[in-house]
Enzyme design. Structure first.
Site: not given
Ligand code: ADQ
Length: 461
Positions: A157, A365
């Site tokens: 991921h 990311d």
């Molecule tokens: P994350 O680093 O957690 O995931 P991201 O893909 O932006 O980052 O978010 C994942 C989920 O968490 C999204 O559905 C988002 O809406 C939710 N989320 C993020 N911030 C939030 C907040 N402040 N409040 C509520 N919900 C929140 C990791 C990798 C990413 C990759 C994902 C999936 O770091 O690059 O996109 O896995 O593969």
């Protein structure tokens, strides 16, 4: 059809949680597990005096949840240590924050062996095994050593680093050897795949055949790109419903007609939050007409707060937000609303739809699903503009965004001005190309293409 066995550090909630916070990924995986039957295996989230001797299982229709507790030592070395203080920073190009110790590395491998051992009795001979993310890179190797012959796939991921960065990891070869025990490795972007192939060819003398097959460590395997996505139409529907929810109404009322820029992230140093606030400060400095007319809502709930660097970034952000607010605020206007808490998906979707600009500027990311959710949540008649870092995997797909370099805070500030003043026609055009792409490439398409690829690999050992 084979049964699917999914392995990830945390399993999705057993029942639809009251918080309504499951993302499209959890739902997409649950759908297939519930339909075809399968197992979701991972850490229980509990720390106990000794790790579990057997996985605790819980059946829910055709789906079995299986979880394992960790001991404090395992948690410290595997999770806080090697996974979050070595692999996470290093794969996000933060060599300065990487804190390698052999003790943690040994703990990481030990926990992978424990998990593999607890999983083995649950496996059936024609299972399809799908391992997720950097916590479990050695899992296939551990399972193979125990005689497991099933097809095993891995999806990363987070970014795969370029060769020079990876070489700073003392056990880089062991990590790559572990990866090569899978039958299929999925990366988020072409550049991740390129970095991996480069390592195989230039560092260990492996081969990448014209059809993409990788030959290394005496095995052949497939490595390919599967950009993760969201349930695009569902996010759109939720946002449309949420736009009249009490919380969205309250936010709208509180703005008093001002424009809204939104940032939503886990509080993580990879998300570029300090640089983001500085770019916003630049906007306020250089475009005084924006003062009093725009608000930045930054939502960033703390994560991994037991790791020192996460506490540090929280303090730095509080200082930076406080400084900008005290420099520019008026008695009736605060430029930044900085919130350290999370919100339900429904609430966020309403906030996204209300926002004129989605501000997504990670320094690195893997993908960044917030960028995709922001696009999916927009009102087609009056969509907002996405300002997106070139270092998010999502930038490879979302070319209707204003693509920025998050290290160039002045440049990002200029892009914010462009976004805030963009004519409706251009906003619609840009949004339409991104939205159509996300409808064709949603999370169900992602899951399907990955599992089809895994089903069709030929096992060679
Ligand atoms: P994350 O680093 O957690 O995931 P991201 O893909 O932006 O980052 O978010 C994942 C989920 O968490 C999204 O559905 C988002 O809406 C939710 N989320 C993020 N911030 C939030 C907040 N402040 N409040 C509520 N919900 C929140 C990791 C990798 C990413 C990759 C994902 C999936 O770091 O690059 O996109 O896995 O593969």
């Amino acid at each position: 059809m084979s049964r699917l066995v999914v392995i990830s550090n945390r399993v999705a909630p057993v029942r639809k949680s009251e918080s309504g916070s499951e993302g499209g990924l959890a739902v997409a995986i649950l759908d297939v597990l519930k339909d075809q039957g399968g197992v979701w295996f991972g850490w229980s989230g509990k720390i106990t005096e000794h790790e579990s001797q057997a996985a605790q299982t819980f059946d829910h229709g055709k789906l079995t949840y299986a979880t394992v507790d960790l001991s404090q030592q395992d948690y410290d070395e595997y999770y806080t240590g090697f996974a979050n203080s070595v692999l996470w920073p290093l794969f996000h190009y933060r060599l300065d924050l990487t804190d390698f110790s052999r003790r943690d590395m040994v703990g990481y491998y030990r926990v992978n062996v424990i998990f593999a051992t607890r999983l083995l009795p649950l496996l059936q001979s024609d299972d399809l095994i799908w391992v997720h993310d950097f916590h479990f890179i050695p899992m296939a190797e551990c399972l193979r050593q125990a005689g497991c012959k099933q097809r095993i796939g891995f999806f990363l991921h987070i970014p795969w680093p370029s060769i020079q960065v990876l070489l700073a990891l003392p056990n880089h070869e062991g990590i790559v050897r572990g990866l090569c025990a899978y039958d299929l490795i999925g990366f988020q972007t072409e550049s991740d795949l390129r970095g991996f192939r480069e390592y195989i060819e230039h560092e260990i003398g492996g081969e990448v055949l014209p059809d993409g097959t990788v030959k290394a460590f005496g095995r052949s395997l497939r490595a390919d790109v599967f950009p993760i996505s969201i349930d695009t139409k569902d996010v759109g529907r939720i946002a449309e419903d949420a736009v009249n929810s009490p919380q969205t109404e309250r936010l709208r009322d509180s703005l008093g007609g001002r424009k809204l820029i939104i940032g939503v992230d886990r509080l993580d140093y990879s998300k570029g939050l300090v640089q983001r606030l500085e770019a916003y400060e630049h906007l306020l400095k250089v475009y005084p007409e924006q003062r009093g007319n725009v608000v930045l809502l930054q939502i960033a709930p703390p994560s991994r707060s037991h790791v020192n660097e996460y506490r540090d970034i929280r303090h730095t952000l509080e200082r930076t937000a406080g400084h900008i607010n005290s420099t520019f605020a008026e008695f009736d206007w605060n430029p930044i609303r900085y919130l350290n808490k999370g919100f339900r998906r429904q609430t966020l979707a309403g906030f996204f739809r209300l926002s004129d600009v989605g501000f997504v500027t990670p320094l690195r990311d893997g993908m960044n699903l917030v960028a995709k959710e922001y696009v999916a949540a927009q009102n087609p008649e009056n969509p907002g503009v996405l300002v997106l870092s070139r270092f998010a995997g999502a930038a490879q797909e979302l070319d209707g965004a204003l693509i920025v370099n998050p290290y160039d805070t002045e440049g990002v500030g200029e892009s914010l001005q462009l976004a805030l003043t963009m004519p409706l026609e251009e906003r619609r055009e840009r949004w339409r190309t991104m939205y159509d792409h996300l409808c064709d490439h949603d999370v169900v398409a992602w899951r399907r293409s990955y599992l089809d690829a895994l089903r069709s690999v030929t096992r060679n050992d």
